[in-house]
Every structure is written in C-alpha cells, then in structure tokens.
Design an enzyme around this catalytic site. Structure first.
Site, PDB file in Angstrom:
ATOM      1  CB  THR A 123     -32.684 -54.909 -21.654  1.00 40.78           C
ATOM      2  OG1 THR A 123     -33.027 -55.514 -20.260  1.00 40.78           O
ATOM      3  CG2 THR A 123     -30.909 -56.217 -21.920  1.00 40.78           C
ATOM      4  CB  SER A 169     -43.518 -46.210   7.109  1.00 40.76           C
ATOM      5  OG  SER A 169     -42.485 -47.759   6.812  1.00 40.76           O
ATOM      6  CB  ALA A 208     -32.354 -57.110  -1.365  1.00 46.07           C
ATOM      7  CB  SER A 230     -37.901 -47.913  -4.171  1.00 49.61           C
ATOM      8  OG  SER A 230     -37.617 -48.828  -5.555  1.00 49.61           O
ATOM      9  CG  ASP A 261     -37.788 -52.152 -11.246  1.00 46.92           C
ATOM     10  OD1 ASP A 261     -37.457 -53.445 -11.345  1.00 46.92           O
ATOM     11  OD2 ASP A 261     -37.063 -51.524 -10.012  1.00 46.92           O
TER      12      ASP A 261
END
Ligand code: GLA
Length: 413
Positions: free
Chosen positions: A45, A77, A132, A137, A186
């Site tokens: 959405t 990393s 997952a 990110s 996110d």
C-alpha cells in the site's frame, strides 16, 4: 524451532567495534544501530499513497564509523567478504553494486540534499536476518543515516521532522543508487518507531501516528516466522506490481489508488481495462482489477486494525490478518507455498490470525498467538515444514522496539 535471537545493544555495539578495530586498527568515533521491521498490516500500500502499520524489531544492524580526512569511503561487513572503497565523488546512481550501494548511497543522497557529508570508514555487523523480508536493507541504510548525521553534525536525528529527512535520503539511496523501487515504509519504521508502539504511516500526506501496541497486556504475542524460502523473482515482480498500480491509477484519473474509496471500488473496477506497462508488457483487465481490489481493501483493513488496537481489542485483529493474507495470495499474487503453509499451520495450531509480511515471494509470516501457545504454534509450523522436506524455519519474537540511535560513543560508553 530455530530461535533467531536479537543481540543486546551492548553485544551488537561490541561486535561492530571489534570488527572496526580489526579492519582499521583504531577505535571508531562511535557505534550506531537501526532496527529491521515487521509490518502488522497494510502490504503493498505504501507506493499507492496508502496506510501501513509497521513495528520495529529488536534485531538491529550495527555500524561502527569514523569520519576521515580524505573524501573516501571504506566499508567492511561481517556478513560480506572483502573491503569496499571508493572516492565519495564516485558514489551515485549506477556506480555502486551490492550492499555498499545501501550504505554509501545514503551519503550520496544526503549530499544531494545539500548536507556536508565528508569521507568516512565503517564496519557493519547485523542480527537482522538477511533476505527474510524484515528490512535488513532499510536497517543498513538507517544505521548509516543516523551515524553520518551524528558524525557530520547535520542535526537531523534530533526530532521526527529531521528523521523524516533522513528516511527520505535512505529511500533515495535504495531507489536510485541500489536500484530497488521500494515504497518507503521500511525506512520510516527504522528511523521513527517508538518502543511499545506501532507506527501508522499515511503515505498520502506523510503523517505518522504512534499506535499503542501492547500484546502482552492482552495475553498475546506476535510470532515472526522466517520461512527461509529464497526470494523468487522479487525485483521484477515487485516492480511489475507497482507499475500496474500506477497505470491503473492513471487510467482512473487519480494520482494514486489511495483516492479510490471502498464505496467506489465496484465502479472503479468496472472502469478498468488492460494496461500497458512502461516495459511494453500488457496486463489484462482481469488481473489489473484484482491488483486494485487488493490495494483498496487492504487500506480499509489497516483502518479497522488500528481501530481495534486503539480500543484495546487486540484479539479482534486476527480475522483482518487472515483476510490480508488471502488478498495478497489470491488478488495480489505475492505469496508462495512456504508462506501459505506457515500461515495455515499457525492457524491450525490455534493462532488467532496469520499473514505474510513484507514484499512477499519468500520471506516471513507473522502470527498472532496466545502468549502460552507460542511454543505449540512454532512446533506445528516446524513440523509442517519438515514434513514437506523443507528447511526448518526460524522464529523471532517482536514487541515493537525503538528507532535508530547511537549505542556507543567514542569514549566507549
Ligand atoms: C517491501 C518494500 C516496502 C513495501 C513492502 C510491501 O518491504 O520495501 O516499501 O512496499 O515491500 O508492503
């Protein structure tokens, strides 16, 4: 079942600091951390100007970082091999591949906004499961955003308005430098969440409303199930869904599908026809209608979910989760067998509701469970997977955590 434990802040900070020391032979200016997220409801959405309701996880990405004299970026990393470095001036759209695009891309985006970000070096470590559907990110981008904000004195991390600007820079990094056309939920979840709350995001007017989220008080728990199913065709399928929605909105003469009120849905569906996407492909009218129906009904479910939470009726959200999953599976077609089995097995073992979360095509499901049934439900999902010859899923517990922040300063405190 495999419990995916969240590191404590001290543990994560120490790990990132130790990697920084090993890579650069010095102490970092500090360590910053940003959470992954699960979305309670409101899927696909955000890029339609709609509503969504994420919570931050206790699982975080940690970045130990220092400013350097030279206008260079150097990154290591614990999750990736090798050392990546580049001149800051060479970072930008089309110029960086792989995970550094999400990290260095944030510095580029902040620079585009007129902020003076200089060279830096950093070591990353993370307990956010990768791939997952839990926004590893966005956690990476947000950890860099808050670290660069602090080290270069931009002053954006201090309030929600500034954090919104940091989130916007992260979204640009993801869309333009990493080349993933995601919708913005996110990064807002990672930079703006508050402990014990869910964040109602309205992507039409940019507003954010904290919503109380205290499942424990209702004797409930949220079980997150990482199916460990490999993401399939994610990029192409995600972009195709987004382009279909945009073409449908254009056909209806509205800026986004948010403008289609539930009462107008039947007439809007009737007005839709085949649409042609920018890549030249055609989506038949019947499919376009199903995509639009998902988006419009899903936005309505977010409103009902929020109403239940704010009136202390958390138990009532189960059927909304079930309906969201059915809509994502049948109308939006972004589920997969592993997600469907996780959801069905959780419900069969007594979950009040369950749904896939995030972009789909693999990734994670969430189940609303009585607090004393978490073990039973986890076991039932595990058995369903093992019985099909699939790898055991991972489980995480989620209660609604805080946003990106500094966790260790240069005095080591
Ligand atoms: C991914 C994207 C988000 C959102 C979800 C689906 O997580 O990054 O922007 O579109 O999919 O709700």
């Amino acid at each position: 079942m495999n419990q995916v434990r969240a590191w404590t802040l001290d543990e994560g900070a120490e790990r990132a600091r130790a990697s920084y020391r090993a890579a650069f032979g010095a102490e970092p200016d500090g360590v910053w951390a940003a959470p992954g997220r699960v979305n309670l409801i409101g899927e696909h959405t955000d890029y339609n100007g709609g509503l969504c309701l994420p919570i931050a996880l206790a699982h975080r990405t940690y970045v130990a970082l220092s400013a350097v004299e030279a206008a260079d970026v150097t990154l290591v990393s614990r999750q990736e091999a090798g050392t990546w470095s580049a001149a800051l001036a060479d970072v930008g759209p089309g110029a960086v591949d792989g995970w550094p695009a999400y990290a260095a891309g944030v510095a580029w985006a902040l620079g585009q906004d007129g902020h003076a970000v200089g060279g830096f070096r950093a070591a990353v470590d993370s307990c956010v499961p990768y791939g997952a559907g839990l926004s590893s990110s966005a956690a990476l981008e947000s950890a860099f955003a808050i670290a660069l904000d602090d080290v270069f004195g931009l002053g954006l991390g201090a309030d929600d308005e500034g954090r919104q600007a940091l989130a916007a820079a992260c979204i640009r990094a993801e869309n333009e430098v990493a080349g993933a056309s995601t919708g913005g939920m996110d990064q807002a979840a990672s930079l703006l969440s508050r402990p014990g709350g869910a964040l109602l995001l309205d992507l039409r007017d940019g507003s954010r409303t904290p919503i109380p989220f205290d499942l424990a008080a209702a004797g409930l728990a949220l079980l997150v199930i990482d199916t460990r199913a490999p993401h399939r065709l994610v990029d192409g399928q995600y972009g195709q869904r987004r382009a279909t929605c945009e073409a449908a909105a254009a056909r209806l003469g509205v800026p986004t599908l948010r403008e289609v009120a539930p009462a107008e849905l039947p007439s809007a569906l009737a007005a839709l026809d085949d649409v042609r996407l920018p890549d030249g492909s055609t989506v038949p009218a019947e499919l376009v209608r199903r995509r639009v129906r998902h988006v419009v009904t899903e936005i309505g479910r977010v409103e009902e979910f929020v109403a239940a939470l704010t009136s202390g009726a958390a138990r009532d959200v189960g059927p909304l989760m079930d309906a969201s999953h059915a809509s994502l599976r049948d109308d939006y077609e972004v589920s997969c067998p592993e997600l469907d089995v996780a959801v069905e097995a959780a419900r069969a073992a007594g979950a009040l509701g369950a749904r896939m979360t995030g972009g789909g095509f693999g990734g994670s499901a969430i189940a609303l469970v009585a607090a004393d049934q978490v073990e039973d439900v986890s076991e039932s999902v595990r058995a369903a997977f093992v019985g099909r010859g699939w790898a055991e899923p991972g489980t995480l517990s989620a209660t609604g955590d805080g946003a990106a922040a500094r966790v260790l300063d240069d005095a080591g405190e």
